[in-house]
Design a protein around this motif. Structure first.
Motif, mmCIF file in Angstrom:
data_model
loop_
_atom_site.group_PDB
_atom_site.id
_atom_site.type_symbol
_atom_site.label_atom_id
_atom_site.label_comp_id
_atom_site.label_asym_id
_atom_site.label_seq_id
_atom_site.Cartn_x
_atom_site.Cartn_y
_atom_site.Cartn_z
ATOM 1 N N TYR A 164 -25.006 -35.357 62.780
ATOM 2 C CA TYR A 164 -26.090 -34.416 63.078
ATOM 3 C C TYR A 164 -26.716 -34.663 64.455
ATOM 4 O O TYR A 164 -26.860 -33.732 65.259
ATOM 5 N N ALA A 184 -38.783 -31.529 55.874
ATOM 6 C CA ALA A 184 -37.413 -31.301 56.366
ATOM 7 C C ALA A 184 -37.156 -32.237 57.547
ATOM 8 O O ALA A 184 -36.558 -31.841 58.552
ATOM 9 N N ASP A 225 -37.563 -34.854 53.014
ATOM 10 C CA ASP A 225 -36.486 -33.861 53.139
ATOM 11 C C ASP A 225 -35.931 -33.630 51.732
ATOM 12 O O ASP A 225 -36.037 -34.491 50.861
ATOM 13 N N ASP A 229 -38.637 -30.993 47.762
ATOM 14 C CA ASP A 229 -38.433 -29.608 48.157
ATOM 15 C C ASP A 229 -39.746 -29.077 48.737
ATOM 16 O O ASP A 229 -40.793 -29.179 48.081
ATOM 17 N N ALA A 230 -39.671 -28.515 49.943
ATOM 18 C CA ALA A 230 -40.881 -27.989 50.583
ATOM 19 C C ALA A 230 -41.546 -26.911 49.743
ATOM 20 O O ALA A 230 -42.736 -26.640 49.903
ATOM 21 N N ALA A 265 -39.606 -29.099 61.586
ATOM 22 C CA ALA A 265 -38.766 -28.731 62.734
ATOM 23 C C ALA A 265 -37.402 -28.277 62.240
ATOM 24 O O ALA A 265 -36.685 -29.044 61.577
#
Ligand code: SAM
Length: 243
Positions: A31, A66, A90, A116-117, A133
């Motif tokens: 990543y 995240a 995240d 989980d947001a 972000a």
């Protein structure tokens, strides 16, 4: 079951979360390298700008949603010392593991939470700052996630949403060519994963534009929302104030 987008495809809602998880499981090991290659290092500047606008202060509690491989956590953690904390979260364990190892390599141990947001496991009004972000785009119920971010902020707290956005018309042609021709090939050559980088390009096109995100943040409760266009709108930073 309601339907939603996964890139340009229409899928069941539960299918989107599974496929997003597969993308980030697959890209986690490469990543950071891919981020540098794809953006020619620009993502570092966009994140530095976000941290500058967030302006974290000693003693503050910050929630990075995240947070992935930990770029924002790494930049903000020293600024909240002494006495503050950055919670690194995240939904994806593979991304968090890479982030946790990186943070450890820099001598930082941050509280790390898989969550989980859309259902944050934090009390109302717990944080001075919430950052996200390049995460909102991947969430299935963005309104729900923004509502959770609002809920977990203190009155007077700020939400910073850094995300790809709608580019200026002058850049559109070159940007499309880069996104749909160069990006997937880079993904294949460097990460052996063309599909995930095709999803990246498609998900950016499906993400709401600057004004729509601003309205979504207002609907979530933010009284004032500023929009900062960066690099001709390739990316936008939305800053919402809870009053
Ligand atoms: C493009 S990465 C961004 C990582 C990091 N914030 C950065 O800027 O480098 C997107 C991240 O969003 C996470 N994500 C996707 N859906 C999420 C959700 N519903 N709740 C929390 N995180 C989510 C993914 O697991 C992934 O790590």
């Amino acid at each position: 079951m309601s339907q939603t987008h996964f890139g340009f495809q229409t899928v069941d809602e539960h299918e989107k979360a599974r496929r997003v998880r597969e993308v980030f499981d697959s890209v986690a090991p490469r990543y950071d390298l891919m981020n540098d290659l794809m953006s020619a290092g620009l993502h570092r500047w966009w994140k530095a700008y976000t941290v500058m606008v967030a302006n974290p202060q000693p003693g503050q509690c910050v929630l990075d949603i995240a947070g992935g491989t930990g770029d924002l956590g790494l930049a903000m953690a020293p600024k909240v010392q002494p006495g503050g904390t950055v919670v690194h979260t995240d939904i994806n364990e593979a991304m968090l593991r890479v982030g946790r190892d990186r943070l450890l390599d820099h001598g930082l141990v941050l509280p790390t939470v898989v969550c989980d947001a859309e259902r944050l496991p934090f009390a109302d009004g717990q944080f001075d700052l919430v950052t996200v972000a390049f995460g909102l785009r991947n969430m299935t119920h963005k309104e729900l996630a923004l509502g959770e971010m609002y809920r977990s902020l203190k009155v007077g707290g700020k939400l910073l949403v850094l995300e790809f956005s709608k580019v200026a018309p002058l850049l559109q042609k070159a940007y499309d060519w880069y996104s749909f021709h160069v990006l997937p090939r880079l993904g294949r050559w460097v990460a052996n994963d063309e599909a995930s980088y095709r999803y990246l390009a498609e998900s950016i096109r499906m993400h709401p534009d600057q004004e729509t995100v601003r309205n979504m943040m207002r609907a979530a409760g933010f009284a004032h929302v500023d929009v900062h266009n960066l690099t001709g709108g390739v990316v936008a930073l939305h800053v919402g104030l809870k009053v």
